[in-house]
Design a protein around this motif. Structure first.
Motif, short mmCIF file in Angstrom:
data_model
loop_
_atom_site.label_atom_id
_atom_site.label_comp_id
_atom_site.label_asym_id
_atom_site.label_seq_id
_atom_site.Cartn_x
_atom_site.Cartn_y
_atom_site.Cartn_z
N UNK A 94 -95.13 13.63 -26.11
CA UNK A 94 -96.10 14.24 -25.23
C UNK A 94 -97.42 14.52 -25.93
N UNK A 95 -97.33 14.89 -27.21
CA UNK A 95 -98.55 15.17 -27.98
C UNK A 95 -99.33 13.87 -28.20
N UNK A 96 -98.64 12.83 -28.65
CA UNK A 96 -99.34 11.56 -28.90
C UNK A 96 -99.82 10.93 -27.59
N UNK A 97 -99.09 11.17 -26.50
CA UNK A 97 -99.49 10.61 -25.22
C UNK A 97 -100.74 11.24 -24.65
N UNK A 98 -101.05 12.47 -25.06
CA UNK A 98 -102.24 13.16 -24.57
C UNK A 98 -103.34 13.24 -25.63
N UNK A 99 -103.10 12.61 -26.78
CA UNK A 99 -104.06 12.69 -27.89
C UNK A 99 -105.11 11.59 -27.71
N UNK A 100 -106.15 11.92 -26.96
CA UNK A 100 -107.21 10.95 -26.72
C UNK A 100 -108.41 11.65 -26.11
N UNK A 101 -109.56 11.06 -26.28
CA UNK A 101 -110.77 11.56 -25.64
C UNK A 101 -110.81 11.00 -24.22
N UNK A 102 -110.73 11.87 -23.24
CA UNK A 102 -110.64 11.41 -21.85
C UNK A 102 -111.27 12.43 -20.93
N UNK A 103 -111.55 11.98 -19.71
CA UNK A 103 -112.09 12.86 -18.67
C UNK A 103 -110.94 13.55 -17.94
N UNK A 104 -111.22 14.75 -17.47
CA UNK A 104 -110.20 15.50 -16.73
C UNK A 104 -110.81 15.98 -15.41
N UNK A 105 -110.36 15.45 -14.29
CA UNK A 105 -110.92 15.87 -13.00
C UNK A 105 -110.53 17.31 -12.67
N UNK B 265 -113.05 4.22 -18.66
CA UNK B 265 -113.01 5.55 -19.24
C UNK B 265 -111.61 6.13 -19.03
N UNK B 266 -110.98 6.57 -20.11
CA UNK B 266 -109.65 7.17 -20.01
C UNK B 266 -109.72 8.46 -19.20
N UNK B 267 -108.71 8.69 -18.38
CA UNK B 267 -108.69 9.85 -17.49
C UNK B 267 -107.31 10.49 -17.54
N UNK B 268 -107.28 11.83 -17.56
CA UNK B 268 -106.03 12.57 -17.42
C UNK B 268 -105.72 12.71 -15.94
N UNK B 269 -104.54 12.29 -15.54
CA UNK B 269 -104.15 12.31 -14.13
C UNK B 269 -103.08 13.37 -13.89
N UNK B 270 -103.19 14.03 -12.75
CA UNK B 270 -102.15 14.99 -12.34
C UNK B 270 -101.10 14.24 -11.54
N UNK B 271 -99.93 14.82 -11.52
CA UNK B 271 -98.86 14.24 -10.73
C UNK B 271 -97.71 15.21 -10.59
N UNK C 34 -91.97 24.60 -9.34
CA UNK C 34 -92.55 23.27 -9.09
C UNK C 34 -93.14 22.76 -10.39
N UNK C 35 -92.85 21.51 -10.74
CA UNK C 35 -93.34 20.93 -11.98
C UNK C 35 -94.53 20.02 -11.71
N UNK C 36 -95.64 20.30 -12.37
CA UNK C 36 -96.81 19.42 -12.33
C UNK C 36 -96.92 18.71 -13.67
N UNK C 37 -97.22 17.43 -13.62
CA UNK C 37 -97.33 16.66 -14.86
C UNK C 37 -98.77 16.21 -15.07
N UNK C 38 -99.12 16.02 -16.33
CA UNK C 38 -100.42 15.47 -16.71
C UNK C 38 -100.16 14.28 -17.62
N UNK C 39 -100.71 13.13 -17.24
CA UNK C 39 -100.52 11.90 -18.02
C UNK C 39 -101.87 11.25 -18.27
N UNK C 40 -101.91 10.44 -19.31
CA UNK C 40 -103.15 9.76 -19.70
C UNK C 40 -103.17 8.36 -19.12
#
Length: 324
Positions: free
Chosen positions: A277-288, A179-185, A167-173
């Protein structure tokens, strides 16, 4: 008519599924495994050996250990070593020519022009009995081969991670909120493979730099040849400027960190969608975080109940229940 229309849609759907299956990570992984990395490793070793031998011969010449009678043999040996290096890196040179036909300029394309300049200078060196720049070009080839090796191992690591995944889980910004947030999907294989092969900003920057360095090298060679009225000297300046204009480490400036990162992520079953993927996650953000992040299934076991101090057991259980 409705039946034929439905059959047509069904056949179209089947063809689409076959296409996706053929382009899936499982098939790509085994196709890449058939190529292997053994030939690349052997080519890297031989090319590095040529670099060391050429550098040692140049050092002997610099310290005056090469006599005039052996100078012709020395020049011929250096020129031959450069041709052997070009043979070992022939696929990289072909890729550079192919990129040029596809209206792209890469470091491999830069190496093609450097090889042309070094060959022209080598022929003149045989006539004038002076030492060509063999070791520097051989180092270019070695680094280019190492880059291909790292890119292939990184690709194998990514494909192996995806083909093993149940099963593949993704993390996106998500930056739509304040406030920027990392979301699961839920991740899809297409999301991870769609960006493979796309040119990224660091590669474009490096390509622009290589193109500018080529222009400077040609300008320096032409200027030197015109001012000294000596074509041989102009070709020599052209070759030396091209070899000095682009550091040999530029070939692995992007592939090396990516290969190291992919190797580390592969151990924990994670994969990135390339540099995007690196540039897409390169940010200061909250992670639930969820309870399963703190206490993964099977990681916590009950080992009896102990009460310390004079606390009432019912009170301890009530507090623990409230926390849970």
């Amino acid at each position: 008519g409705g039946i034929f229309s439905k059959l047509g849609l069904l056949h179209k759907r089947i063809r689409e599924l076959k296409r996706k299956l053929g382009a899936g990570p499982e098939r790509q992984y085994y196709l890449l495994m058939e190529k292997g990395v053994g030939k690349l490793q052997a080519a890297i070793f031989l090319s590095l050996l040529v670099v060391l031998i050429s550098a040692a011969a140049t050092a002997l010449y610099a310290f005056g250990y090469v006599t005039e009678t052996k100078m012709k043999l020395m020049v011929f040996g250096q020129f031959l070593a450069m041709l052997i290096s070009a043979l070992l890196g022939s696929f990289q040179l072909i890729d550079g020519i192919s990129d040029l036909f596809h209206k792209k300029f890469t470091v491999n394309t830069y190496m093609v022009f450097t090889f042309i300049a070094c060959c022209a200078d080598g022929v003149l060196c045989l006539q004038e009995t002076r030492l060509p720049c063999c070791a520097a070009f051989s180092l270019f080839v070695t680094m280019s081969l190492w880059r291909s090796y790292q890119e292939r191992t990184a690709q194998l690591g990514r494909l192996d991670t995806m083909r093993r995944a149940v099963h593949l889980d993704s993390i996106s910004l998500d930056q739509s909120e304040e406030d920027a947030v990392f979301l699961r999907g839920e991740g899809q294989v297409a999301d991870f493979t769609s960006t493979d092969g796309d040119a990224v900003k660091p590669e474009k920057t490096l390509s622009v730099y290589a193109l500018v360095a080529l222009g400077v090298g040609i300008a320096a060679g032409v200027t030197a040849g015109v001012l000294h009225r000596d074509v041989g000297f102009g070709v020599q300046v052209w070759a030396v400027t091209l070899l000095a204009g682009l550091p040999a480490t530029a070939f692995v400036a992007l592939s090396r960190p990516m290969a190291v990162l992919v190797k580390k992520l592969h151990k924990v079953g994670a994969v990135l969608c390339g540099w995007q993927g690196i540039t897409g996650l390169c940010s200061k953000a909250q992670f639930p975080l969820k309870d399963t992040d703190f206490y993964p299934t099977g990681a916590v076991k009950m080992n009896g109940v102990k009460f310390f101090g004079d606390r009432d057991p019912d009170e301890v259980v009530a507090y623990a229940t409230a926390v849970i």
